[in-house]
Design a protein around this motif. Structure first.
Motif, PDB file in Angstrom:
ATOM      1  N   TRP A 216       0.750  -0.869   0.409  1.00  0.00           N
ATOM      2  CA  TRP A 216      -0.010   0.052   0.061  1.00  0.00           C
ATOM      3  C   TRP A 216       0.940   1.412   0.148  1.00  0.00           C
ATOM      4  O   TRP A 216       2.259   0.605  -0.024  1.00  0.00           O
ATOM      5  N   VAL A 217       0.063   2.428  -0.693  1.00  0.00           N
ATOM      6  CA  VAL A 217       1.424   3.429  -0.534  1.00  0.00           C
ATOM      7  C   VAL A 217       0.358   4.522   0.243  1.00  0.00           C
ATOM      8  O   VAL A 217      -0.728   4.873   1.550  1.00  0.00           O
ATOM      9  N   VAL A 218       1.671   4.924   1.346  1.00  0.00           N
ATOM     10  CA  VAL A 218       0.839   6.357   2.061  1.00  0.00           C
ATOM     11  C   VAL A 218       1.161   7.862   2.117  1.00  0.00           C
ATOM     12  O   VAL A 218       2.295   7.757   1.890  1.00  0.00           O
ATOM     13  N   PRO A 219       0.419   8.531   1.453  1.00  0.00           N
ATOM     14  CA  PRO A 219       0.201   9.808   0.751  1.00  0.00           C
ATOM     15  C   PRO A 219       1.161  11.244   1.630  1.00  0.00           C
ATOM     16  O   PRO A 219       0.567  10.213   3.409  1.00  0.00           O
ATOM     17  N   VAL A 220       2.073  11.908   1.713  1.00  0.00           N
ATOM     18  CA  VAL A 220       2.845  12.213   2.628  1.00  0.00           C
ATOM     19  C   VAL A 220       3.343  13.712   1.658  1.00  0.00           C
ATOM     20  O   VAL A 220       4.190  13.427   0.829  1.00  0.00           O
ATOM     21  N   ASP A 221       3.503  14.679   2.540  1.00  0.00           N
ATOM     22  CA  ASP A 221       4.263  16.142   1.642  1.00  0.00           C
ATOM     23  C   ASP A 221       5.652  15.073   1.869  1.00  0.00           C
ATOM     24  O   ASP A 221       6.046  14.497   3.096  1.00  0.00           O
ATOM     25  N   LYS A 222       7.141  15.724   1.346  1.00  0.00           N
ATOM     26  CA  LYS A 222       7.943  15.375   1.339  1.00  0.00           C
ATOM     27  C   LYS A 222       8.973  15.299   2.250  1.00  0.00           C
ATOM     28  O   LYS A 222       9.637  14.854   2.701  1.00  0.00           O
ATOM     29  N   LYS A 223       8.529  16.560   2.910  1.00  0.00           N
ATOM     30  CA  LYS A 223       9.735  17.587   4.150  1.00  0.00           C
ATOM     31  C   LYS A 223       9.042  16.460   5.638  1.00  0.00           C
ATOM     32  O   LYS A 223       9.541  16.260   6.402  1.00  0.00           O
ATOM     33  N   ARG A 224       7.738  15.838   5.203  1.00  0.00           N
ATOM     34  CA  ARG A 224       7.634  15.215   7.361  1.00  0.00           C
ATOM     35  C   ARG A 224       7.433  13.153   6.703  1.00  0.00           C
ATOM     36  O   ARG A 224       7.397  12.965   7.338  1.00  0.00           O
ATOM     37  N   LYS A 225       8.295  13.412   5.115  1.00  0.00           N
ATOM     38  CA  LYS A 225       8.557  11.548   5.512  1.00  0.00           C
ATOM     39  C   LYS A 225       9.224  10.818   6.760  1.00  0.00           C
ATOM     40  O   LYS A 225       8.758   9.604   7.088  1.00  0.00           O
ATOM     41  N   VAL A 339       5.388  -1.067   1.984  1.00  0.00           N
ATOM     42  CA  VAL A 339       4.546   0.320   1.972  1.00  0.00           C
ATOM     43  C   VAL A 339       5.279   1.457   2.126  1.00  0.00           C
ATOM     44  O   VAL A 339       6.963   1.187   1.393  1.00  0.00           O
ATOM     45  N   SER A 340       4.763   1.841   0.999  1.00  0.00           N
ATOM     46  CA  SER A 340       5.370   3.455   0.102  1.00  0.00           C
ATOM     47  C   SER A 340       5.026   4.362   0.458  1.00  0.00           C
ATOM     48  O   SER A 340       3.816   5.385   0.618  1.00  0.00           O
ATOM     49  N   LEU A 341       6.471   5.664   1.174  1.00  0.00           N
ATOM     50  CA  LEU A 341       5.613   6.960   1.347  1.00  0.00           C
ATOM     51  C   LEU A 341       5.749   7.822  -0.024  1.00  0.00           C
ATOM     52  O   LEU A 341       6.745   8.030  -0.573  1.00  0.00           O
ATOM     53  N   VAL A 342       4.655   8.461  -0.518  1.00  0.00           N
ATOM     54  CA  VAL A 342       5.198   8.593  -1.302  1.00  0.00           C
ATOM     55  C   VAL A 342       4.303  10.314  -1.711  1.00  0.00           C
ATOM     56  O   VAL A 342       3.299  10.626  -1.216  1.00  0.00           O
ATOM     57  N   CYS A 343       5.436  11.006  -1.911  1.00  0.00           N
ATOM     58  CA  CYS A 343       4.627  12.439  -1.920  1.00  0.00           C
ATOM     59  C   CYS A 343       4.618  12.918  -3.470  1.00  0.00           C
ATOM     60  O   CYS A 343       4.620  11.917  -4.632  1.00  0.00           O
ATOM     61  N   ALA A 344       4.215  14.227  -3.731  1.00  0.00           N
ATOM     62  CA  ALA A 344       3.193  14.631  -5.281  1.00  0.00           C
ATOM     63  C   ALA A 344       3.916  14.393  -5.609  1.00  0.00           C
ATOM     64  O   ALA A 344       3.595  14.099  -7.080  1.00  0.00           O
ATOM     65  N   GLU A 370      -1.644  14.000   6.889  1.00  0.00           N
ATOM     66  CA  GLU A 370      -2.237  13.841   5.538  1.00  0.00           C
ATOM     67  C   GLU A 370      -1.197  15.444   4.857  1.00  0.00           C
ATOM     68  O   GLU A 370      -1.246  16.351   5.421  1.00  0.00           O
ATOM     69  N   PRO A 371      -0.947  15.180   3.602  1.00  0.00           N
ATOM     70  CA  PRO A 371      -0.115  15.974   2.764  1.00  0.00           C
ATOM     71  C   PRO A 371      -1.077  16.842   2.322  1.00  0.00           C
ATOM     72  O   PRO A 371      -2.360  17.085   1.948  1.00  0.00           O
ATOM     73  N   ARG A 372      -0.794  18.409   2.501  1.00  0.00           N
ATOM     74  CA  ARG A 372      -0.616  19.543   2.249  1.00  0.00           C
ATOM     75  C   ARG A 372      -0.861  18.889   0.307  1.00  0.00           C
ATOM     76  O   ARG A 372      -1.928  20.264  -0.331  1.00  0.00           O
ATOM     77  N   HIS A 373      -0.108  19.132  -0.142  1.00  0.00           N
ATOM     78  CA  HIS A 373       0.091  18.873  -1.532  1.00  0.00           C
ATOM     79  C   HIS A 373      -0.203  17.185  -1.635  1.00  0.00           C
ATOM     80  O   HIS A 373       0.096  16.217  -1.679  1.00  0.00           O
ATOM     81  N   GLU A 374      -1.370  17.541  -2.617  1.00  0.00           N
ATOM     82  CA  GLU A 374      -2.408  15.844  -2.945  1.00  0.00           C
ATOM     83  C   GLU A 374      -1.499  14.549  -3.507  1.00  0.00           C
ATOM     84  O   GLU A 374      -1.340  15.780  -5.043  1.00  0.00           O
ATOM     85  N   LEU A 375      -2.064  13.937  -3.296  1.00  0.00           N
ATOM     86  CA  LEU A 375      -1.152  13.506  -4.694  1.00  0.00           C
ATOM     87  C   LEU A 375      -2.250  12.772  -5.632  1.00  0.00           C
ATOM     88  O   LEU A 375      -3.465  13.019  -5.242  1.00  0.00           O
ATOM     89  N   PRO A 376      -1.884  12.623  -7.080  1.00  0.00           N
ATOM     90  CA  PRO A 376      -3.366  13.014  -7.943  1.00  0.00           C
ATOM     91  C   PRO A 376      -4.091  11.632  -7.608  1.00  0.00           C
ATOM     92  O   PRO A 376      -2.838  10.484  -7.904  1.00  0.00           O
ATOM     93  N   GLN A 377      -4.773  11.955  -8.353  1.00  0.00           N
ATOM     94  CA  GLN A 377      -5.649  10.026  -8.313  1.00  0.00           C
ATOM     95  C   GLN A 377      -5.474   9.882  -9.222  1.00  0.00           C
ATOM     96  O   GLN A 377      -5.071  10.288 -10.504  1.00  0.00           O
TER      97      GLN A 377
END
Length: 440
Positions: A216-225, A339-344, A370-377
């Protein structure tokens, strides 16, 4: 099906029993009889499915009692060279056959000394093999069998020209085997140039990870990884994990962060010398280090029993590498987690991975991260062209080479390495008696 039904020598069957190999995997069932029959082979199987035994066992059988002939296995990385050589040595414990690994990152003189008595099965990275050939340390004219292991990775790491050069020095009669966990178009082109009327086998669907790996993927902002990684490790009680990053500096920085949080972590990447890399891997296997932070240098060739978890701190640039990364978990039919930590910014890589897998990976946000910069659908996943990898340029010569002559893998006379083409430095074949421990 048992190993007995595959026609292996009693000595090999005894070794397999000692190693607690009870039943052959699917790729072993398909590959071993074909290799024993002398066929060229194009084989696809998932990482951890038993590819090494699938080609090593029949090659050892074909070499048994034939010390004037030899086999060559080409691999992309130092770690894989050591792993394959160790496995072949274990399989050959009841046979009078010697296996040697050569690779860059260590002094050439050390490996020349190791090769001083010759060997029956040589495991090599392409660059170091070419060093030995250029200095007239080795002669490939007696090679009867050659294997390209992790062939897609060999191409992705830019070894196309090296493979062509090596191919030109191999005898025409060589049995050629190509094994790969993924099957991009470049591998098809390589197979057309490298193999002759090969038998094609596939133990798993192309470019698919082992079925028991939960992803699974966890959306997150890059600086918060880093903070998210720390939270998930502590919140879920994860103890042992292989964590992939995209750069050497990123690996060192993340290890510094984790150690600052009193976690046992270490880094594995190309800037660390070979002895240090061995020590780090040993510490991780023995659980003296819980978190191993690695670049893709470790995506192939790492064989760790019962590794429960792979974390993609950064997504790989090549979608095929995702399969190899997460394949460090869930080996030999076991279950695993990835698990993958994925930024926009990584949305294009994620889309490429999902196209390759032909499925969406579920997105599961972590409360508080929760990311400020959402991962595109994700768009609907449709079968399409795999991501492009390095191509194979140049093909091995099909005719006109000097026929091979007996003498095993040979080395030059003792003394300084000769200049390529220097006169008076003819290679001499090793004898098959004396000077080499049995079953080394």
């Amino acid at each position: 099906m048992s190993f007995t039904s595959l026609g292996l020598l009693p000595e090999l069957q005894q070794t397999l029993h000692h190693l607690d190999y009870r039943q052959p995997t699917l790729v072993q069932q398909q590959a071993i009889p074909a290799i024993l029959a002398g066929r060229d082979l194009l084989a696809s199987a998932a990482t951890g499915s038993g590819k090494t035994a699938a080609f090593a066992l029949p090659l050892l059988q074909r070499l048994a009692g034939q010390h004037e002939r030899a086999a060559l296995i080409l691999v992309p990385t130092r770690e894989l060279a050591e792993q394959v050589a160790d496995a072949c040595t274990a399989y050959a414990r009841n046979l009078d056959l010697a296996c040697v690994a050569v690779y860059g990152g260590v002094p050439l003189a050390e490996q020349v000394e190791t090769l001083s008595d010759g060997c029956d099965l040589l495991v090599a990275t392409p660059g170091r093999l070419l060093d030995l050939l250029a200095n007239e340390i080795l002669d490939l004219s007696a090679i009867d069998h050659v294997v390209l292991d992790e062939a897609d990775r060999l191409l992705a790491l830019g070894f196309a020209r090296e493979l062509a050069t090596i191919g030109e020095q191999l005898p025409d009669h060589c049995q050629r085997l190509l094994f790969s966990a993924t099957f991009p178009p470049a591998i098809r082109r390589l197979a057309q140039d490298w193999l002759r009327q090969p038998l094609e086998i596939s133990a798993t669907p192309h470019n698919r990870p082992a079925p028991k790996i939960k992803q699974w993927v966890v959306p997150v902002d890059k600086k918060r990884k880093p903070g998210l990684l720390l939270f998930m490790l502590r919140d879920r009680g994860w103890r042992q994990a292989l964590i992939f990053v995209k750069s050497r500096k990123g690996a060192d920085d993340l290890v510094t962060y984790l150690r600052g949080k009193e976690l046992a972590a270490d880094a594995l990447h190309g800037e660390r010398d070979q002895e240090t890399r061995r020590e780090v891997l040993a510490a991780f296997r023995e659980r003296r280090v819980d978190l191993l932070v690695a670049t893709d240098v470790a995506a192939r060739g790492l064989d760790i029993d019962d590794l429960p978890l792979v974390i993609n701190f950064d997504l790989p640039l090549a979608a095929e590498d995702y399969v190899h990364r997460i394949g460090r978990s869930g080996r030999a039919g076991a279950s695993g987690t990835a698990v993958s930590l994925v930024c926009a910014d990584e949305a294009p890589q994620l889309a490429a991975i999902e196209r390759l897998l032909q499925r969406r990976l579920s997105r599961e946000e972590e409360p508080g991260f929760e990311p400020r910069h959402e991962l595109p659908q994700a768009a609907p996943v449709k079968p399409g062209k795999p991501t492009k990898t390095a191509d194979f340029h140049g093909r091995p010569a099909a005719a006109g080479k000097t026929p091979g002559h007996p003498g095993g893998i040979k080395r030059a006379r003792p003394g300084p390495a000769a200049r390529p083409g220097a006169p008076g430095n003819k290679l001499t074949g090793r004898t098959t008696t004396g000077g080499r421990p049995r079953g080394r």
